[in-house]
Scaffold this motif. Structure first.
Motif, PDB file in Angstrom:
ATOM      1  N   ALA A  20       1.262  -1.010   0.068  1.00 57.60           N
ATOM      2  CA  ALA A  20      -0.113   0.023  -0.408  1.00 57.60           C
ATOM      3  C   ALA A  20       0.621   1.092  -0.102  1.00 57.60           C
ATOM      4  CB  ALA A  20      -1.138   0.051   0.843  1.00 57.60           C
ATOM      5  N   LEU A  39      -5.517   9.823  -5.764  1.00 53.80           N
ATOM      6  CA  LEU A  39      -6.667   8.654  -6.357  1.00 53.80           C
ATOM      7  C   LEU A  39      -6.300   7.895  -5.352  1.00 53.80           C
ATOM      8  CD1 LEU A  39      -5.970   8.353  -9.631  1.00 53.80           C
ATOM      9  CD2 LEU A  39      -6.750  10.088  -8.749  1.00 53.80           C
ATOM     10  N   GLY A  41      -7.301   5.214  -3.360  1.00 53.95           N
ATOM     11  CA  GLY A  41      -6.680   3.646  -3.303  1.00 53.95           C
ATOM     12  C   GLY A  41      -4.954   3.809  -3.549  1.00 53.95           C
ATOM     13  N   GLY A  43      -3.162   5.413  -0.920  1.00 55.06           N
ATOM     14  CA  GLY A  43      -2.356   4.876  -0.178  1.00 55.06           C
ATOM     15  C   GLY A  43      -2.749   6.289   1.689  1.00 55.06           C
ATOM     16  N   SER A  45      -5.364   7.453   3.522  1.00 53.10           N
ATOM     17  CA  SER A  45      -5.353   7.007   4.877  1.00 53.10           C
ATOM     18  C   SER A  45      -4.179   6.113   5.573  1.00 53.10           C
ATOM     19  CB  SER A  45      -6.444   5.752   4.447  1.00 53.10           C
ATOM     20  OG  SER A  45      -7.806   6.780   3.375  1.00 53.10           O
ATOM     21  N   THR A  46      -3.880   4.972   5.002  1.00 53.36           N
ATOM     22  CA  THR A  46      -2.714   3.809   5.482  1.00 53.36           C
ATOM     23  C   THR A  46      -2.132   5.061   5.549  1.00 53.36           C
ATOM     24  OG1 THR A  46      -3.370   2.828   3.296  1.00 53.36           O
ATOM     25  CG2 THR A  46      -0.844   2.541   4.943  1.00 53.36           C
TER      26      THR A  46
HETATM   27  P1  ADP Z   1      -6.766   6.258  -0.099  1.00 52.49           P
HETATM   28  O1  ADP Z   1      -6.583   6.447   0.702  1.00 52.49           O
HETATM   29  O2  ADP Z   1      -5.767   6.814  -1.115  1.00 52.49           O
HETATM   30  O3  ADP Z   1      -7.765   5.739  -0.847  1.00 52.49           O
HETATM   31  P2  ADP Z   1      -5.746   3.530   1.409  1.00 52.49           P
HETATM   32  O4  ADP Z   1      -4.737   3.688   2.241  1.00 52.49           O
HETATM   33  O5  ADP Z   1      -7.099   3.854   2.036  1.00 52.49           O
HETATM   34  O6  ADP Z   1      -6.114   4.806  -0.409  1.00 52.49           O
HETATM   35  O7  ADP Z   1      -5.313   2.066   0.245  1.00 52.49           O
HETATM   36  C1  ADP Z   1      -4.095   1.977   0.059  1.00 52.49           C
HETATM   37  C2  ADP Z   1      -3.974   0.004  -1.064  1.00 52.49           C
HETATM   38  O8  ADP Z   1      -4.391  -0.063   0.561  1.00 52.49           O
HETATM   39  C3  ADP Z   1      -5.375   0.493  -1.442  1.00 52.49           C
HETATM   40  O9  ADP Z   1      -4.782  -0.833  -2.298  1.00 52.49           O
HETATM   41  C4  ADP Z   1      -6.348  -0.562  -0.799  1.00 52.49           C
HETATM   42  O10 ADP Z   1      -7.103  -1.526  -1.101  1.00 52.49           O
HETATM   43  C5  ADP Z   1      -5.458  -1.002  -0.402  1.00 52.49           C
HETATM   44  N1  ADP Z   1      -6.036  -1.255   1.774  1.00 52.49           N
HETATM   45  C6  ADP Z   1      -6.504   0.146   2.947  1.00 52.49           C
HETATM   46  N2  ADP Z   1      -6.337  -0.519   4.070  1.00 52.49           N
HETATM   47  C7  ADP Z   1      -6.464  -1.772   3.523  1.00 52.49           C
HETATM   48  C8  ADP Z   1      -6.025  -3.290   4.864  1.00 52.49           C
HETATM   49  N3  ADP Z   1      -6.914  -2.737   6.074  1.00 52.49           N
HETATM   50  N4  ADP Z   1      -6.002  -4.426   4.186  1.00 52.49           N
HETATM   51  C9  ADP Z   1      -5.817  -4.537   3.047  1.00 52.49           C
HETATM   52  N5  ADP Z   1      -5.166  -3.484   2.509  1.00 52.49           N
HETATM   53  C10 ADP Z   1      -5.879  -2.238   2.289  1.00 52.49           C
END
Ligand code: ADP
Ligand code: ADP
Length: 240
Positions: A20, A39, A41, A43, A45-46
């Motif tokens: 991620a 966009l 996905g 990263g 939020s991560t």
């Molecule tokens: P954004 O906030 O930019 O939409 P995220 O950080 O939510 O991006 O997600 C980054 C990537 O990590 C995406 O491919 C998403 O599907 C994956 N992802 C996010 N949270 C999890 C999780 N808890 N378990 C597995 N994959 C995750």
């Protein structure tokens, strides 16, 4: 001094096919207003969730307010989370509770207990919560159910809640993605005003380029888990 120091951060979720985040390095100074732009996905939020220890790095390190987040546990982790407020795209209020009770839940980790009734909170905390509600313009809604408020109002309640532990850093994950344009501008302006009043460091994820450029001091662009841009908005707009 830095508020947040991220070094070569990589994150792969258990069972995921790819990372991620990959090789993310980022240093945020106290009082900076930073936008994470990318966009869905990419990263965002991560990355935000690593800053207050909601996720732990697979590789690299995250140091928030001088603490290596991965090494914190228990009380030390709760203390750090108290100093790092968080607001979410979907506000995450407890709908059936009153607005005031929702704001008060922001103080819970310092009270150390499970959710308690309104009468259980010390008067000083209730007064503090009412003060924050006044600041976000919702004092007259204090005793209404949270789920009777509009989206923009709910996000303002979430901001008041995030202030209860006097944070040094405010993280905002797509805070206006569910709001109409007018409420969006109100909420974004309020975040900046409150940040200026309190000297808060803000890291806010957004996906709209125009909003990011008009609002942030600095833009960090993410694409597929990598930092592809890191510039002040001043320099970015001058280049255009
Ligand atoms: P954004 O906030 O930019 O939409 P995220 O950080 O939510 O991006 O997600 C980054 C990537 O990590 C995406 O491919 C998403 O599907 C994956 N992802 C996010 N949270 C999890 C999780 N808890 N378990 C597995 N994959 C995750
Ligand atoms: P956003 O794109 O706004 O970050 P998502 O809809 O991607 O939101 O994610 C919503 C929730 O689902 C988050 O808690 C995220 O961590 C989790 N999530 C996202 N992608 C995955 C995934 N591939 N596997 C498991 N959980 C995920």
């Amino acid at each position: 001094a830095t508020a947040v120091q991220i070094t070569d951060l990589g994150k792969t979720y258990p069972g995921a096919t790819g990372p991620a985040l990959t090789g993310v390095s980022l240093s945020v100074a106290p009082g900076e207003i930073v936008v994470l732009l990318g966009l869905s996905g990419s990263g965002k939020s991560t990355l935000l969730r690593h800053i207050n220890g909601l996720e732990t790095p697979s590789t690299g390190s995250v140091v928030s307010l001088g603490h290596d987040v991965a090494s914190l546990k228990g009380r030390a982790l709760r203390e750090l989370r108290g100093r790092v407020g968080f607001i979410f795209q979907q506000f995450e209020l407890v709908g059936p509770l009153t607005v005031l009770e929702n704001v008060l839940t922001g103080a819970l980790s310092t009270l150390g207990g499970p959710r308690v009734g309104l009468f259980m909170y010390p008067k000083s905390l209730r007064e503090k919560a009412l003060g924050h509600l006044d600041r976000v313009g919702l004092l007259e809604r204090a005793y209404q159910r949270a789920d009777t408020l509009s989206g923009g109002q709910q996000q303002r309640v979430a901001i008041a809640r995030a202030l209860m532990q006097d944070p040094d850093i405010l993280l905002a994950d797509e805070p206006v993605a569910s709001l109409d344009p007018e409420s969006s501008s109100q909420v974004m302006a309020l975040i900046r005003e409150i940040a200026a009043e309190r000297g808060l460091t803000v890291v806010c994820s957004l996906h709209q380029v125009d909003l990011a450029l008009s609002w942030g001091d600095r833009i960090v662009g993410l694409r597929a888990g990598e930092v592809v841009l890191d510039m002040t908005t001043e320099n970015l707009t001058r280049e255009q």
